[in-house]
Design a protein around this motif. Structure first.
Motif, mmCIF file in Angstrom:
data_model
loop_
_atom_site.group_PDB
_atom_site.id
_atom_site.type_symbol
_atom_site.label_atom_id
_atom_site.label_comp_id
_atom_site.label_asym_id
_atom_site.label_seq_id
_atom_site.Cartn_x
_atom_site.Cartn_y
_atom_site.Cartn_z
ATOM 1 N N TYR A 64 0.862 -1.183 0.000
ATOM 2 C CA TYR A 64 0.000 0.000 0.000
ATOM 3 C C TYR A 64 0.896 1.229 0.000
ATOM 4 O O TYR A 64 1.774 1.368 0.847
ATOM 5 C CB TYR A 64 -0.915 -0.013 1.233
ATOM 6 C CG TYR A 64 -1.738 -1.276 1.303
ATOM 7 C CD1 TYR A 64 -2.825 -1.452 0.452
ATOM 8 C CD2 TYR A 64 -1.402 -2.309 2.154
ATOM 9 C CE1 TYR A 64 -3.564 -2.620 0.471
ATOM 10 C CE2 TYR A 64 -2.141 -3.489 2.192
ATOM 11 C CZ TYR A 64 -3.213 -3.635 1.350
ATOM 12 O OH TYR A 64 -3.946 -4.796 1.368
ATOM 13 N N ASN A 66 0.145 4.278 0.652
ATOM 14 C CA ASN A 66 -0.106 5.147 1.806
ATOM 15 C C ASN A 66 -1.285 4.593 2.596
ATOM 16 O O ASN A 66 -1.916 3.612 2.197
ATOM 17 C CB ASN A 66 -0.360 6.588 1.348
ATOM 18 C CG ASN A 66 -1.453 6.655 0.300
ATOM 19 O OD1 ASN A 66 -2.489 6.016 0.414
ATOM 20 N ND2 ASN A 66 -1.214 7.451 -0.743
ATOM 21 N N CYS A 67 -1.590 5.231 3.711
ATOM 22 C CA CYS A 67 -2.658 4.735 4.581
ATOM 23 C C CYS A 67 -4.035 4.893 3.953
ATOM 24 O O CYS A 67 -4.923 4.067 4.190
ATOM 25 C CB CYS A 67 -2.587 5.442 5.934
ATOM 26 S SG CYS A 67 -1.192 4.879 6.925
ATOM 27 N N ASP A 68 -4.240 5.920 3.148
ATOM 28 C CA ASP A 68 -5.535 6.068 2.470
ATOM 29 C C ASP A 68 -5.814 4.848 1.593
ATOM 30 O O ASP A 68 -6.931 4.329 1.570
ATOM 31 C CB ASP A 68 -5.565 7.339 1.620
ATOM 32 C CG ASP A 68 -5.610 8.601 2.466
ATOM 33 O OD1 ASP A 68 -6.067 8.517 3.632
ATOM 34 O OD2 ASP A 68 -5.195 9.661 1.963
ATOM 35 N N GLU A 69 -4.786 4.380 0.899
ATOM 36 C CA GLU A 69 -4.935 3.203 0.047
ATOM 37 C C GLU A 69 -5.222 1.958 0.898
ATOM 38 O O GLU A 69 -6.065 1.130 0.541
ATOM 39 C CB GLU A 69 -3.658 3.002 -0.770
ATOM 40 C CG GLU A 69 -3.790 2.017 -1.885
ATOM 41 C CD GLU A 69 -2.538 1.992 -2.752
ATOM 42 O OE1 GLU A 69 -1.848 0.961 -2.722
ATOM 43 O OE2 GLU A 69 -2.268 2.995 -3.441
ATOM 44 N N ARG A 71 -6.664 1.941 3.868
ATOM 45 C CA ARG A 71 -8.017 2.087 4.420
ATOM 46 C C ARG A 71 -9.069 1.730 3.373
ATOM 47 O O ARG A 71 -10.058 1.059 3.682
ATOM 48 C CB ARG A 71 -8.219 3.510 4.930
ATOM 49 C CG ARG A 71 -7.484 3.786 6.215
ATOM 50 C CD ARG A 71 -7.830 5.180 6.776
ATOM 51 N NE ARG A 71 -6.968 5.463 7.897
ATOM 52 C CZ ARG A 71 -5.868 6.217 7.834
ATOM 53 N NH1 ARG A 71 -5.519 6.788 6.691
ATOM 54 N NH2 ARG A 71 -5.133 6.411 8.912
ATOM 55 N N ARG A 72 -8.846 2.162 2.120
ATOM 56 C CA ARG A 72 -9.797 1.822 1.050
ATOM 57 C C ARG A 72 -9.865 0.314 0.834
ATOM 58 O O ARG A 72 -10.913 -0.223 0.484
ATOM 59 C CB ARG A 72 -9.404 2.524 -0.257
ATOM 60 C CG ARG A 72 -9.813 3.971 -0.312
ATOM 61 C CD ARG A 72 -9.693 4.530 -1.721
ATOM 62 N NE ARG A 72 -8.334 4.524 -2.236
ATOM 63 C CZ ARG A 72 -7.446 5.500 -2.064
ATOM 64 N NH1 ARG A 72 -7.775 6.582 -1.385
ATOM 65 N NH2 ARG A 72 -6.236 5.408 -2.567
ATOM 66 N N ALA A 76 -6.688 -1.486 7.202
ATOM 67 C CA ALA A 76 -6.109 -0.631 8.246
ATOM 68 C C ALA A 76 -6.945 -0.739 9.521
ATOM 69 O O ALA A 76 -8.162 -0.885 9.438
ATOM 70 C CB ALA A 76 -6.056 0.811 7.768
ATOM 71 N N LEU A 89 4.557 3.315 7.007
ATOM 72 C CA LEU A 89 3.153 3.591 7.308
ATOM 73 C C LEU A 89 2.915 3.727 8.812
ATOM 74 O O LEU A 89 1.819 4.076 9.232
ATOM 75 C CB LEU A 89 2.264 2.482 6.739
ATOM 76 C CG LEU A 89 2.328 2.289 5.224
ATOM 77 C CD1 LEU A 89 1.460 1.102 4.813
ATOM 78 C CD2 LEU A 89 1.903 3.539 4.495
ATOM 79 N N CYS A 98 -1.149 2.866 10.085
ATOM 80 C CA CYS A 98 -2.429 3.413 9.609
ATOM 81 C C CYS A 98 -3.487 3.379 10.711
ATOM 82 O O CYS A 98 -4.630 2.921 10.504
ATOM 83 C CB CYS A 98 -2.914 2.672 8.371
ATOM 84 S SG CYS A 98 -1.736 2.730 7.011
ATOM 85 N N TYR A 101 -7.726 8.012 12.797
ATOM 86 C CA TYR A 101 -7.496 9.429 13.124
ATOM 87 C C TYR A 101 -7.961 9.681 14.550
ATOM 88 O O TYR A 101 -8.908 9.097 15.038
ATOM 89 C CB TYR A 101 -8.303 10.334 12.178
ATOM 90 C CG TYR A 101 -7.878 10.201 10.738
ATOM 91 C CD1 TYR A 101 -6.627 10.591 10.318
ATOM 92 C CD2 TYR A 101 -8.755 9.675 9.793
ATOM 93 C CE1 TYR A 101 -6.239 10.467 8.987
ATOM 94 C CE2 TYR A 101 -8.385 9.548 8.467
ATOM 95 C CZ TYR A 101 -7.126 9.956 8.077
ATOM 96 O OH TYR A 101 -6.760 9.839 6.779
#
Length: 102
Positions: A64, A66-69, A71-72, A76, A89, A98, A101
């Protein structure tokens, strides 16, 4: 000699060549990393003759960017040792990548 070594290291780094064993003797090594040492009167080796492990063409696990990827993808948070975890990460280095927040 110092200028030669410095030039060799510079050129090797530009082309991405590892030069640790080459600096011991700038030339005259056989393909197995050995040569005849005239002072000692015997064959001398710099590199152990060890076969490289076979390279697998299959990826080691999910990657991945990044963490957005992550999470999608629904993976995560990831813990150290789990597929997809990598230190980049895990910003606070607590073993959990990840994290949600806060």
């Amino acid at each position: 000699m110092k200028a030669y070594v410095a030039g060799f290291v510079l050129i090797a780094s530009v082309f991405g060549v590892e030069c640790t064993s080459a600096l011991a003797h700038p030339g005259g090594l056989a393909s197995d990393g050995c040569h005849f040492d005239r002072k000692a009167g015997a064959r001398h080796c710099h590199v152990k003759n060890v076969a490289a492990p076979p390279r697998s063409s299959a990826p080691a696990g999910p990657y991945y960017r990044n963490c957005d990827e992550a999470r999608r993808a629904g993976v995560a948070p990831m813990r150290r040792g789990e597929p997809g975890y990598r230190p980049a990460l895990d910003r606070d280095n607590d073993g959990i990548a990840c994290e949600p927040y806060r």
